[in-house]
Scaffold this motif. Structure first.
Motif, mmCIF file in Angstrom:
data_model
loop_
_atom_site.group_PDB
_atom_site.id
_atom_site.type_symbol
_atom_site.label_atom_id
_atom_site.label_comp_id
_atom_site.label_asym_id
_atom_site.label_seq_id
_atom_site.Cartn_x
_atom_site.Cartn_y
_atom_site.Cartn_z
ATOM 1 N N LEU A 162 -10.714 -2.034 -0.936
ATOM 2 C CA LEU A 162 -9.858 -2.784 -1.857
ATOM 3 C C LEU A 162 -8.652 -1.923 -2.194
ATOM 4 O O LEU A 162 -8.797 -0.810 -2.713
ATOM 5 C CB LEU A 162 -10.608 -3.150 -3.135
ATOM 6 C CG LEU A 162 -9.759 -3.776 -4.246
ATOM 7 C CD1 LEU A 162 -9.168 -5.107 -3.806
ATOM 8 C CD2 LEU A 162 -10.567 -3.951 -5.524
ATOM 9 N N LEU A 163 -7.464 -2.434 -1.902
ATOM 10 C CA LEU A 163 -6.238 -1.729 -2.230
ATOM 11 C C LEU A 163 -5.709 -2.247 -3.567
ATOM 12 O O LEU A 163 -5.450 -3.442 -3.721
ATOM 13 C CB LEU A 163 -5.188 -1.948 -1.138
ATOM 14 C CG LEU A 163 -4.053 -0.929 -1.126
ATOM 15 C CD1 LEU A 163 -4.541 0.380 -0.503
ATOM 16 C CD2 LEU A 163 -2.855 -1.463 -0.356
ATOM 17 N N ALA A 164 -5.561 -1.338 -4.528
ATOM 18 C CA ALA A 164 -5.065 -1.684 -5.866
ATOM 19 C C ALA A 164 -4.056 -0.623 -6.299
ATOM 20 O O ALA A 164 -4.183 -0.005 -7.353
ATOM 21 C CB ALA A 164 -6.222 -1.784 -6.854
ATOM 22 N N THR A 165 -3.056 -0.430 -5.448
ATOM 23 C CA THR A 165 -2.125 0.682 -5.604
ATOM 24 C C THR A 165 -0.893 0.361 -6.439
ATOM 25 O O THR A 165 -0.130 1.253 -6.793
ATOM 26 C CB THR A 165 -1.679 1.163 -4.216
ATOM 27 O OG1 THR A 165 -1.392 0.023 -3.395
ATOM 28 C CG2 THR A 165 -2.781 1.974 -3.544
ATOM 29 N N GLY A 166 -0.653 -0.920 -6.738
ATOM 30 C CA GLY A 166 0.413 -1.289 -7.659
ATOM 31 C C GLY A 166 1.811 -1.071 -7.126
ATOM 32 O O GLY A 166 2.064 -1.080 -5.914
ATOM 33 N N VAL A 167 2.741 -0.867 -8.045
ATOM 34 C CA VAL A 167 4.157 -0.695 -7.714
ATOM 35 C C VAL A 167 4.715 0.483 -8.506
ATOM 36 O O VAL A 167 4.110 0.961 -9.466
ATOM 37 C CB VAL A 167 4.979 -1.970 -8.020
ATOM 38 C CG1 VAL A 167 4.392 -3.184 -7.322
ATOM 39 C CG2 VAL A 167 5.097 -2.218 -9.521
ATOM 40 N N ILE A 168 5.915 0.911 -8.106
ATOM 41 C CA ILE A 168 6.654 1.951 -8.833
ATOM 42 C C ILE A 168 7.979 1.358 -9.281
ATOM 43 O O ILE A 168 8.760 0.866 -8.458
ATOM 44 C CB ILE A 168 6.915 3.187 -7.943
ATOM 45 C CG1 ILE A 168 5.609 3.796 -7.453
ATOM 46 C CG2 ILE A 168 7.724 4.228 -8.719
ATOM 47 C CD1 ILE A 168 5.801 4.905 -6.448
ATOM 48 N N ASN A 169 8.235 1.359 -10.575
ATOM 49 C CA ASN A 169 9.520 0.865 -11.083
ATOM 50 C C ASN A 169 10.659 1.797 -10.672
ATOM 51 O O ASN A 169 10.508 3.022 -10.683
ATOM 52 C CB ASN A 169 9.501 0.793 -12.610
ATOM 53 C CG ASN A 169 8.540 -0.248 -13.134
ATOM 54 O OD1 ASN A 169 7.598 0.086 -13.850
ATOM 55 N ND2 ASN A 169 8.755 -1.508 -12.797
ATOM 56 N N HIS A 170 11.804 1.220 -10.323
ATOM 57 C CA HIS A 170 12.998 2.012 -10.068
ATOM 58 C C HIS A 170 13.630 2.390 -11.407
ATOM 59 O O HIS A 170 13.948 1.516 -12.227
ATOM 60 C CB HIS A 170 13.987 1.225 -9.218
ATOM 61 C CG HIS A 170 13.476 0.932 -7.844
ATOM 62 N ND1 HIS A 170 14.038 -0.008 -7.015
ATOM 63 C CD2 HIS A 170 12.428 1.459 -7.156
ATOM 64 C CE1 HIS A 170 13.380 -0.055 -5.873
ATOM 65 N NE2 HIS A 170 12.381 0.821 -5.936
ATOM 66 N N ARG A 171 13.802 3.680 -11.614
ATOM 67 C CA ARG A 171 14.315 4.175 -12.896
ATOM 68 C C ARG A 171 15.838 4.246 -12.880
ATOM 69 O O ARG A 171 16.450 4.325 -11.812
ATOM 70 C CB ARG A 171 13.731 5.563 -13.176
ATOM 71 C CG ARG A 171 12.213 5.571 -13.268
ATOM 72 C CD ARG A 171 11.697 6.943 -13.620
ATOM 73 N NE ARG A 171 10.256 6.938 -13.806
ATOM 74 C CZ ARG A 171 9.553 7.941 -14.329
ATOM 75 N NH1 ARG A 171 10.173 9.040 -14.721
ATOM 76 N NH2 ARG A 171 8.250 7.847 -14.477
ATOM 77 N N PRO A 172 16.457 4.243 -14.049
ATOM 78 C CA PRO A 172 17.920 4.382 -14.092
ATOM 79 C C PRO A 172 18.362 5.698 -13.459
ATOM 80 O O PRO A 172 17.802 6.764 -13.753
ATOM 81 C CB PRO A 172 18.227 4.366 -15.592
ATOM 82 C CG PRO A 172 17.068 3.672 -16.221
ATOM 83 C CD PRO A 172 15.882 4.055 -15.384
ATOM 84 N N GLU A 173 19.347 5.631 -12.602
ATOM 85 C CA GLU A 173 19.844 6.828 -11.919
ATOM 86 C C GLU A 173 20.482 7.772 -12.935
ATOM 87 O O GLU A 173 21.229 7.354 -13.823
ATOM 88 C CB GLU A 173 20.874 6.434 -10.858
ATOM 89 C CG GLU A 173 21.320 7.583 -9.986
ATOM 90 C CD GLU A 173 22.234 7.138 -8.860
ATOM 91 O OE1 GLU A 173 22.808 8.016 -8.199
ATOM 92 O OE2 GLU A 173 22.359 5.907 -8.650
ATOM 93 N N GLY A 174 20.160 9.045 -12.812
ATOM 94 C CA GLY A 174 20.761 10.052 -13.673
ATOM 95 C C GLY A 174 20.029 10.294 -14.980
ATOM 96 O O GLY A 174 20.448 11.150 -15.767
ATOM 97 N N MET A 175 18.930 9.586 -15.226
ATOM 98 C CA MET A 175 18.147 9.816 -16.445
ATOM 99 C C MET A 175 17.052 10.828 -16.126
ATOM 100 O O MET A 175 16.202 10.580 -15.277
ATOM 101 C CB MET A 175 17.537 8.506 -16.948
ATOM 102 C CG MET A 175 16.719 8.674 -18.221
ATOM 103 S SD MET A 175 16.011 7.124 -18.838
ATOM 104 C CE MET A 175 17.455 6.303 -19.474
ATOM 105 N N ASP A 176 17.074 11.977 -16.811
ATOM 106 C CA ASP A 176 16.079 13.003 -16.491
ATOM 107 C C ASP A 176 14.691 12.598 -16.988
ATOM 108 O O ASP A 176 14.554 11.720 -17.848
ATOM 109 C CB ASP A 176 16.486 14.377 -17.032
ATOM 110 C CG ASP A 176 16.464 14.461 -18.551
ATOM 111 O OD1 ASP A 176 15.420 14.178 -19.153
ATOM 112 O OD2 ASP A 176 17.511 14.807 -19.129
#
Length: 302
Positions: free
Chosen positions: A104-118
């Motif tokens: 069962l694959l339950a790996t989800g997603v990764i949100n793209h973060r605002p560029e340049g925000m540390d």
């Protein structure tokens, strides 16, 4: 020893499936690389049964404890390959390997973060509610507040309009330059959404607001929503032969079966509503289907 099911991913979907499968008296091994998106939730109020809400990390901890109570083995490592074999699968974490009848694959997603925000500022803003990723989850918390949306195009427009249902004060800020057709501009204008050109950057937290630069000067918001898309973590299944949409969401049937026999998927890695409740529901369906498939192959008896 071959497992009945190996679960890749230890967010709400993976943990729910693990609990179900263990309570079906099946041998279950879960792989947790420690990057569940649910761990980023400061406090969820949509999850029924928790008046006052519950922090994402606490929800995951309780679910891990519950899975362990029923004998689920959890490996803290990142799966690097899922290989279909004759009648089973080989799962690899680097040079370590396991075999299972189903996966069962339950790996989800990764949100793209605002560029340049540390990272430090990102995490602080997320914890303080100045940065938010899911208006379905927490739009209620920005009721009548000043809200910024970083995005453009159809996706940015839809997020800004969704948030307009919570507050009159919504600004759509382009990450670079706005790319909006006439229909998008008309819809935003009709809703009273302010358009600001980017690029945006030089983020700081000032008091309880997130402040950032734009092409039109420095602006501050009670909360900012990045509408920048996400990366669907379906690469392991796709490499194993599973079909996916153009965006990368795995294709499944009504029982959460992918196009590879014995390989299942649940949660945000599947096209649909990216919500904890939805992920858990899909996991219950997947786990029950897995149990019945294993029983069809070899009747389960005590």
């Amino acid at each position: 020893m071959i497992e009945d099911c190996i679960i890749v991913g230890a967010g709400p979907a993976g943990l729910t499936a693990a609990i179900y499968l263990a309570r079906f008296h099946l041998k279950v091994r879960m792989f947790d690389c420690g990057s569940s998106r649910a761990a980023m939730i400061p406090r969820t109020h949509n999850h029924a049964g928790y008046p006052g809400g519950i922090p994402g990390p606490e929800l995951l901890r309780r679910m891990r404890d519950q899975a362990a109570e029923f004998g689920v083995t959890r490996e803290e490592c990142r799966v690097t390959e899922i290989e279909p074999l004759d009648g089973c699968f080989r799962i690899s974490c680097g040079d370590r390997n396991w075999e299972a009848r189903t996966v069962l694959l339950a790996t989800g997603v990764i949100n793209h973060r605002p560029e340049g925000m540390d990272h430090a500022l990102h995490d602080a803003a997320l914890a303080g509610g100045q940065l938010r990723y899911c208006p379905i989850c927490d739009g209620y918390e920005v009721t009548d507040k000043r809200v910024g949306v970083i995005g453009t195009g159809d996706h940015g427009m839809r997020e800004a309009l969704f948030l307009r249902g919570y507050t009159r004060d919504v600004t759509l800020i382009a990450p670079g330059v706005h790319d909006l057709d006439d229909a998008c501009r008309a819809a935003l204008d009709d809703a009273g959404v302010v358009l600001v050109e980017g690029p945006c950057g030089d983020y700081t937290i000032d008091g309880n607001r997130l402040v950032l630069d734009t092409a039109e000067g420095r602006v501050a918001f009670d909360s900012v929503y990045p509408a920048l898309g996400s990366t669907i973590r379906s690469d392991l299944a796709v490499a194993a032969g599973a079909a996916a949409t153009g965006e990368g969401c795995l294709t499944v049937d009504d029982h959460m079966r992918t196009t590879v026999p014995g390989l299942f998927a649940a949660g945000d890695v599947v096209l649909g509503l990216d919500q904890v409740s939805n992920a858990m529901g899909q996991a219950g369906v997947a786990a029950t289907t897995i149990r019945n498939a294993l029983n069809d192959a070899t009747p389960l008896r005590r």
